[in-house]
Design a protein around this motif. Sequence first.
Motif, PDB file in Angstrom:
ATOM      1  N   ALA A 502       0.831  -1.209   0.000  1.00  0.00           N
ATOM      2  CA  ALA A 502       0.000   0.000   0.000  1.00  0.00           C
ATOM      3  C   ALA A 502       0.865   1.259   0.000  1.00  0.00           C
ATOM      4  N   THR A 503       1.898   1.249   0.848  1.00  0.00           N
ATOM      5  CA  THR A 503       2.780   2.424   0.908  1.00  0.00           C
ATOM      6  C   THR A 503       3.557   2.565  -0.390  1.00  0.00           C
ATOM      7  N   GLU A 504       3.951   1.427  -0.967  1.00  0.00           N
ATOM      8  CA  GLU A 504       4.676   1.472  -2.238  1.00  0.00           C
ATOM      9  C   GLU A 504       3.842   2.136  -3.322  1.00  0.00           C
ATOM     10  N   ALA A 505       2.524   1.830  -3.316  1.00  0.00           N
ATOM     11  CA  ALA A 505       1.646   2.431  -4.327  1.00  0.00           C
ATOM     12  C   ALA A 505       1.578   3.943  -4.153  1.00  0.00           C
ATOM     13  N   ALA A 506       1.471   4.411  -2.883  1.00  0.00           N
ATOM     14  CA  ALA A 506       1.393   5.858  -2.634  1.00  0.00           C
ATOM     15  C   ALA A 506       2.693   6.546  -3.032  1.00  0.00           C
ATOM     16  N   VAL A 507       3.834   5.922  -2.650  1.00  0.00           N
ATOM     17  CA  VAL A 507       5.122   6.511  -3.008  1.00  0.00           C
ATOM     18  C   VAL A 507       5.321   6.469  -4.521  1.00  0.00           C
ATOM     19  N   GLY A 508       4.845   5.375  -5.170  1.00  0.00           N
ATOM     20  CA  GLY A 508       4.968   5.261  -6.619  1.00  0.00           C
ATOM     21  C   GLY A 508       4.239   6.384  -7.341  1.00  0.00           C
ATOM     22  N   GLU A 509       3.051   6.759  -6.839  1.00  0.00           N
ATOM     23  CA  GLU A 509       2.324   7.876  -7.448  1.00  0.00           C
ATOM     24  C   GLU A 509       3.120   9.172  -7.329  1.00  0.00           C
ATOM     25  N   ALA A 510       3.745   9.377  -6.158  1.00  0.00           N
ATOM     26  CA  ALA A 510       4.544  10.594  -5.967  1.00  0.00           C
ATOM     27  C   ALA A 510       5.778  10.581  -6.870  1.00  0.00           C
ATOM     28  N   ILE A 511       6.366   9.402  -7.070  1.00  0.00           N
ATOM     29  CA  ILE A 511       7.531   9.301  -7.952  1.00  0.00           C
ATOM     30  C   ILE A 511       7.135   9.623  -9.389  1.00  0.00           C
ATOM     31  N   ALA A 512       5.939   9.172  -9.781  1.00  0.00           N
ATOM     32  CA  ALA A 512       5.468   9.491 -11.129  1.00  0.00           C
ATOM     33  C   ALA A 512       5.320  10.996 -11.307  1.00  0.00           C
ATOM     34  N   THR A 513       4.837  11.680 -10.254  1.00  0.00           N
ATOM     35  CA  THR A 513       4.744  13.143 -10.307  1.00  0.00           C
ATOM     36  C   THR A 513       6.122  13.768 -10.415  1.00  0.00           C
ATOM     37  N   LEU A 514       7.058  13.253  -9.628  1.00  0.00           N
ATOM     38  CA  LEU A 514       8.424  13.787  -9.641  1.00  0.00           C
ATOM     39  C   LEU A 514       9.088  13.574 -10.998  1.00  0.00           C
ATOM     40  N   SER A 515       8.826  12.433 -11.632  1.00  0.00           N
ATOM     41  CA  SER A 515       9.536  12.063 -12.855  1.00  0.00           C
ATOM     42  C   SER A 515       8.944  12.668 -14.114  1.00  0.00           C
ATOM     43  N   ALA A 516       7.759  13.218 -14.008  1.00  0.00           N
ATOM     44  CA  ALA A 516       7.079  13.722 -15.205  1.00  0.00           C
ATOM     45  C   ALA A 516       7.931  14.777 -15.910  1.00  0.00           C
ATOM     46  N   GLY A 517       8.267  14.503 -17.177  1.00  0.00           N
ATOM     47  CA  GLY A 517       9.027  15.453 -17.970  1.00  0.00           C
ATOM     48  C   GLY A 517      10.494  15.527 -17.619  1.00  0.00           C
ATOM     49  N   ARG A 518      10.990  14.663 -16.751  1.00  0.00           N
ATOM     50  CA  ARG A 518      12.394  14.684 -16.349  1.00  0.00           C
ATOM     51  C   ARG A 518      13.084  13.385 -16.765  1.00  0.00           C
ATOM     52  N   THR A 519      14.400  13.450 -16.748  1.00  0.00           N
ATOM     53  CA  THR A 519      15.186  12.247 -17.012  1.00  0.00           C
ATOM     54  C   THR A 519      15.361  11.500 -15.699  1.00  0.00           C
TER      55      THR A 519
END
Length: 573
Positions: A502-519
């Motif tokens: 469950a925590t991995e899913a929440a952190v994964g969503e935040a990582i997707a936000t962080l990674s958007a448009g970045r290398t």
Amino acid sequence: MSKPETLLDDLSADVRKETALLLAAAVAEGLLGVAAAFLAARIINSAVFEGADLATVLPGLAQLLGVAFLRAVIAYAGAQAGFEAAARARQGLFARLLDHVAALGPVRLSGTATGDVATTLTDAVAGIEPYWRQWLPATATGAVLPIAILLAVLPVDWRSAAVFALTLPLLPLFMVLAGRSAERASQRQWASMARLGGHLLDAVAGLADLVLLGAARREVALVAKTADAYRRETMKVLRLAFLSALVLEFFATVSIAVTAVLVGFRLLWGEIAFIDGLTVLLLAPLFYAPLRTLGIERHARMEALAAADRLASFLARPVSKRVGTRPFVAGDAVSVRFDCVSASYGDGRLALDGVSFDIRAGEQVAIVGETGAGKSTILSLIAGFLEPAAGTILIDGRPLASLDLDDLRRHIAFLPQRAFLFDTTIAENVAMGRAGDVAAALRAARADDFVARLPNGVESRLGEGGAGLSGGEAQRLMLARALFAPAPLVLMDEPTAHLDAATEAAVGEAIATLSAGRTRLTIAHRLKTVEAADRVLVLAGGRLVEEGTPAELKARGGAFDAMLAKLETGGAP
């Protein structure tokens, strides 16, 4: 000149003004003591032998009180100058050490225990203070005052001056003889203290793991053994210190006694005037006192030299020789290219051997491989913590070696497996001294919900290492820190590796936000991370053996299939 003495001389040059003031104050205080002895002899002689009344000796008493007051003021000023010199030298040294730690980086410090670094930055820095507060003033008075008293006594009574001159070399001689063993013992004591401090700090840092593994009692026994070794070395130093002090006191007392006996007999025989004999007797203790003090304070010098030896050895550790100064200007994403890059950690074994790959701007890349394959080495090379032994690294088409490292690192966000949080507020942990919207970063990292439940919100204070937070909460704060100041290049070492689903899913969503448009370049330990990547780099034995999209590599089979099998069963490659 040895490295410790060179370091202390360099630090003295940085506090030249304060050092000159404390040396001048020490000498002036000693010379005023000589003047007070002459005044006291004249007043006593006038009162006892010349029958002077109070009105006659009153001006002399006023002068004596004035000299005493002036001497006290100068002594206070000298002490203040000594404290100021020590504080400024300590501050400058601490800043120099921190700069050196930053220049070494985590890779070059990886083989050093955290406790050793901590004791170097604290105990060793504190150990140099007595050099200014105690040793330098004693050196100044020991060098100037005996000569000044000898010159003052010579016209008064040349026989007493001859006694002074003949006995003067004895004290330094025995001080050196007794001090050699003490210096070696002091160095052993400092090394023992450093081991104890480092061992204790490392044990406390890993206390929870030691208790869980049932190794706490064994660690207590090891700490006790190290502490006992330090106790024995300390007692050896004290024994030698007391012995050398006894030797100095003995020869100084004997020398004063010889002077007093000679003056007494000559007074009895009428060969010397009372005022001259009294002056010599008052000056005799002052003549030997600086040398006795010098012998005592020599232990302060030995302690400072032992600390400086440790500091000099730490500062001598080689750092990166690169001198790149080119500013790094990047857009929303950057490209990374490795061209036949090899790297080693200095043990002769290549961590990377001729690795080449291209990462396009905005691409999400996962790195997989067995332990020791070179995954972390790639991230360390990009961050500038390690220099390539061969080959070229290009960031946005510019050689990494030509770029200003501090400027480059401001454009990199790094997310490790375990969060690094400090003993301060949540807001300060996220902002790290920068201006910006902390609340927005917390929302983007999906951390605003649990922060809002805390008693003081973003002003809630965390314990060291994020004590009081769960692993997922701490990791989301790390994401908020990365989102607070958007960086075009994101380096990750599987930040969800130790989290539940469950925590991995929440952190994964935040990582997707962080990674958007970045290398983004991620060391992958989970199947989901690999499947979400645009491209995968497969390493084995420091070489790049495969690369491509997850679908391409799966269809191709080979080394990637073995990696997937481990990831599917939850095993880390």
